[in-house]
Design a protein around this motif. Structure first.
Motif, mmCIF file in Angstrom:
data_model
loop_
_atom_site.group_PDB
_atom_site.id
_atom_site.type_symbol
_atom_site.label_atom_id
_atom_site.label_comp_id
_atom_site.label_asym_id
_atom_site.label_seq_id
_atom_site.Cartn_x
_atom_site.Cartn_y
_atom_site.Cartn_z
ATOM 1 N N LYS A 1 29.058 2.015 -59.056
ATOM 2 C CA LYS A 1 28.062 1.754 -58.014
ATOM 3 C C LYS A 1 26.853 1.079 -58.654
ATOM 4 C CE LYS A 1 30.306 4.047 -54.753
ATOM 5 N NZ LYS A 1 30.862 3.419 -53.532
ATOM 6 N N ASP A 2 26.165 0.236 -57.882
ATOM 7 C CA ASP A 2 25.013 -0.491 -58.419
ATOM 8 C C ASP A 2 23.936 0.457 -58.946
ATOM 9 O OD1 ASP A 2 26.231 -2.843 -57.800
ATOM 10 O OD2 ASP A 2 24.933 -3.352 -56.101
ATOM 11 N N GLU A 3 23.749 1.588 -58.281
ATOM 12 C CA GLU A 3 22.698 2.532 -58.682
ATOM 13 C C GLU A 3 22.979 3.208 -60.018
ATOM 14 O OE1 GLU A 3 22.769 2.183 -54.229
ATOM 15 O OE2 GLU A 3 24.258 2.491 -55.822
ATOM 16 N N LEU A 4 24.207 3.106 -60.521
ATOM 17 C CA LEU A 4 24.606 3.834 -61.720
ATOM 18 C C LEU A 4 24.667 2.965 -62.971
ATOM 19 C CD1 LEU A 4 27.475 5.995 -60.168
ATOM 20 C CD2 LEU A 4 25.020 6.476 -60.262
ATOM 21 N N GLY A 5 24.342 1.673 -62.852
ATOM 22 C CA GLY A 5 24.396 0.793 -64.015
ATOM 23 C C GLY A 5 23.632 -0.493 -63.772
ATOM 24 N N THR A 6 23.634 -1.355 -64.777
ATOM 25 C CA THR A 6 22.860 -2.599 -64.707
ATOM 26 C C THR A 6 23.643 -3.768 -64.133
ATOM 27 O OG1 THR A 6 23.501 -3.312 -66.932
ATOM 28 C CG2 THR A 6 21.554 -1.883 -66.753
ATOM 29 N N GLY A 7 24.978 -3.664 -64.105
ATOM 30 C CA GLY A 7 25.792 -4.803 -63.699
ATOM 31 C C GLY A 7 25.884 -5.885 -64.756
ATOM 32 N N LYS A 8 25.396 -5.591 -65.959
ATOM 33 C CA LYS A 8 25.347 -6.568 -67.042
ATOM 34 C C LYS A 8 26.048 -6.036 -68.297
ATOM 35 C CE LYS A 8 22.488 -9.643 -65.103
ATOM 36 N NZ LYS A 8 22.786 -11.082 -64.945
ATOM 37 N N LEU A 9 26.594 -6.952 -69.080
ATOM 38 C CA LEU A 9 27.040 -6.636 -70.427
ATOM 39 C C LEU A 9 25.809 -6.704 -71.325
ATOM 40 C CD1 LEU A 9 29.314 -6.116 -72.501
ATOM 41 C CD2 LEU A 9 29.507 -8.603 -72.737
ATOM 42 N N VAL A 10 25.413 -5.570 -71.880
ATOM 43 C CA VAL A 10 24.168 -5.471 -72.637
ATOM 44 C C VAL A 10 24.476 -5.197 -74.100
ATOM 45 C CG1 VAL A 10 21.986 -4.214 -72.894
ATOM 46 C CG2 VAL A 10 22.902 -4.662 -70.611
ATOM 47 N N MET A 11 23.907 -5.994 -74.993
ATOM 48 C CA MET A 11 24.009 -5.760 -76.429
ATOM 49 C C MET A 11 22.713 -5.104 -76.898
ATOM 50 S SD MET A 11 27.016 -6.868 -76.764
ATOM 51 C CE MET A 11 27.183 -6.625 -78.545
ATOM 52 N N SER A 12 22.856 -4.164 -77.840
ATOM 53 C CA SER A 12 21.684 -3.396 -78.264
ATOM 54 C C SER A 12 21.711 -3.166 -79.775
ATOM 55 C CB SER A 12 21.649 -2.061 -77.518
ATOM 56 O OG SER A 12 20.540 -1.295 -77.918
ATOM 57 N N PRO A 13 21.156 -4.081 -80.567
ATOM 58 C CA PRO A 13 21.063 -3.868 -82.018
ATOM 59 C C PRO A 13 19.909 -2.917 -82.359
ATOM 60 C CG PRO A 13 20.109 -5.975 -81.430
ATOM 61 C CD PRO A 13 20.661 -5.406 -80.157
ATOM 62 N N THR A 14 20.111 -2.133 -83.416
ATOM 63 C CA THR A 14 19.121 -1.144 -83.853
ATOM 64 C C THR A 14 19.030 -1.146 -85.370
ATOM 65 O OG1 THR A 14 19.704 0.284 -81.979
ATOM 66 C CG2 THR A 14 18.464 1.303 -83.768
ATOM 67 N N ALA A 15 17.818 -0.982 -85.882
ATOM 68 C CA ALA A 15 17.592 -0.746 -87.316
ATOM 69 C C ALA A 15 16.715 0.491 -87.435
ATOM 70 C CB ALA A 15 16.912 -1.943 -87.969
ATOM 71 N N PHE A 16 17.032 1.372 -88.410
ATOM 72 C CA PHE A 16 16.254 2.598 -88.525
ATOM 73 C C PHE A 16 16.146 3.062 -89.975
ATOM 74 C CE2 PHE A 16 20.639 3.842 -87.527
ATOM 75 C CZ PHE A 16 20.919 4.809 -88.484
ATOM 76 N N ALA A 17 15.168 3.917 -90.204
ATOM 77 C CA ALA A 17 14.936 4.512 -91.523
ATOM 78 C C ALA A 17 14.571 5.975 -91.333
ATOM 79 C CB ALA A 17 13.820 3.783 -92.257
ATOM 80 N N VAL A 18 15.038 6.816 -92.248
ATOM 81 C CA VAL A 18 14.726 8.243 -92.229
ATOM 82 C C VAL A 18 14.121 8.620 -93.580
ATOM 83 C CG1 VAL A 18 15.637 10.588 -92.044
ATOM 84 C CG2 VAL A 18 16.553 8.778 -90.577
#
Length: 252
Positions: A126-143
């Motif tokens: 359903k439209d309310e449950l997602g973006t309707g798009k293929l989304v890429m999400s790169p992340t960089a992190f340090a601990v």
């Protein structure tokens, strides 16, 4: 409906983990810091109140698994089961499925580094449950680990849509995060996540959304946590507040 989904998720979790139960030996707490690379199975029910006054909310039960490839790499899958509720309207279904791969590097006893590539597939029913798009999400992190079991985690994550329904809004926003945490030898932990969102598609609107999380080991290899969050500032009000719990199985 949500209770049934939780029960099914727990059954799946226990079924997948049964063969590995014998491996749960000599652990006191794993999987809290992002640089701790272990296989996990998790059920995460959550309530997000989008607009308290208007009665708009989203209930989700997310099934998650992260699987170790070797000491430096893992992959993960997250499947959200969701219910959107608003006055005069409610919809149930599947949200956008997440697929990810993470690389980790332990520079020394104090510093750990990591990169992650996540893909959010437009699988929402359903439209309310997602973006309707293929989304890429790169992340960089340090601990950074400090004495007496304290640590700090900083990351930068970016969401950008690359394909999908042309009638739906494009996605392009940043999400820096700062975490201050403590893990106790008594098998519990506490952390504060400070999230900041900046939406490049909509006049640089922004939101500050802090979280508080408390968790503990129930027994060897079984963890439980509670997380509460809120909108604390900015002109991008994605939610008023939220609460979630998590049941996680850990094994080597």
């Amino acid at each position: 409906m949500i209770i049934k989904k939780i029960a099914v998720g727990l059954a799946v979790l226990l079924g997948f983990s049964a063969p590995a139960w014998a491996q749960l030996q000599d652990t006191w707490h794993f999987g809290v810091k992002p640089t701790e690379n272990i296989t996990t199975l998790e059920v995460n029910p959550a309530l997000t109140v989008i607009d308290d006054k208007a009665g708009v909310s989203l209930n989700t039960v997310t099934l998650k698994t992260y699987r170790v490839i070797n000491e430096n790499y893992n992959w993960g899958v997250e499947l959200p089961l969701a219910r959107y509720e608003a006055p005069g309207k409610s919809v149930n279904g599947i949200g956008d499925v997440s697929l990810s791969a993470t690389g980790l590097y332990q520079a020394n006893d104090m510093l750990g580094l990591g990169v992650k590539m996540e893909m959010l597939a437009p699988t929402a029913t359903k439209d309310e449950l997602g973006t309707g798009k293929l989304v890429m999400s790169p992340t960089a992190f340090a601990v950074i680990t400090f004495p007496n079991q304290f640590y700090m985690h900083w990351e930068y994550k970016h969401y950008v849509s690359v394909a999908g329904d042309g009638a739906r809004a494009d996605v392009n926003y940043a999400r820096p995060r700062l975490t201050l945490g403590y893990t106790s030898p008594s098998q519990w932990y506490a952390l504060t996540n400070l999230y900041y969102y900046v939406d490049f598609e909509n006049d640089m609107r922004s939101e500050f959304a802090p979280e508080l999380e408390l968790g503990t080991l129930v027994n060897e290899g079984t963890a439980f946590y509670v997380n509460v969050s809120t909108h604390a500032g900015g002109n991008w009000d994605q939610k008023d507040w939220g609460v979630s719990i998590g049941f996680k199985l850990l094994y080597l």
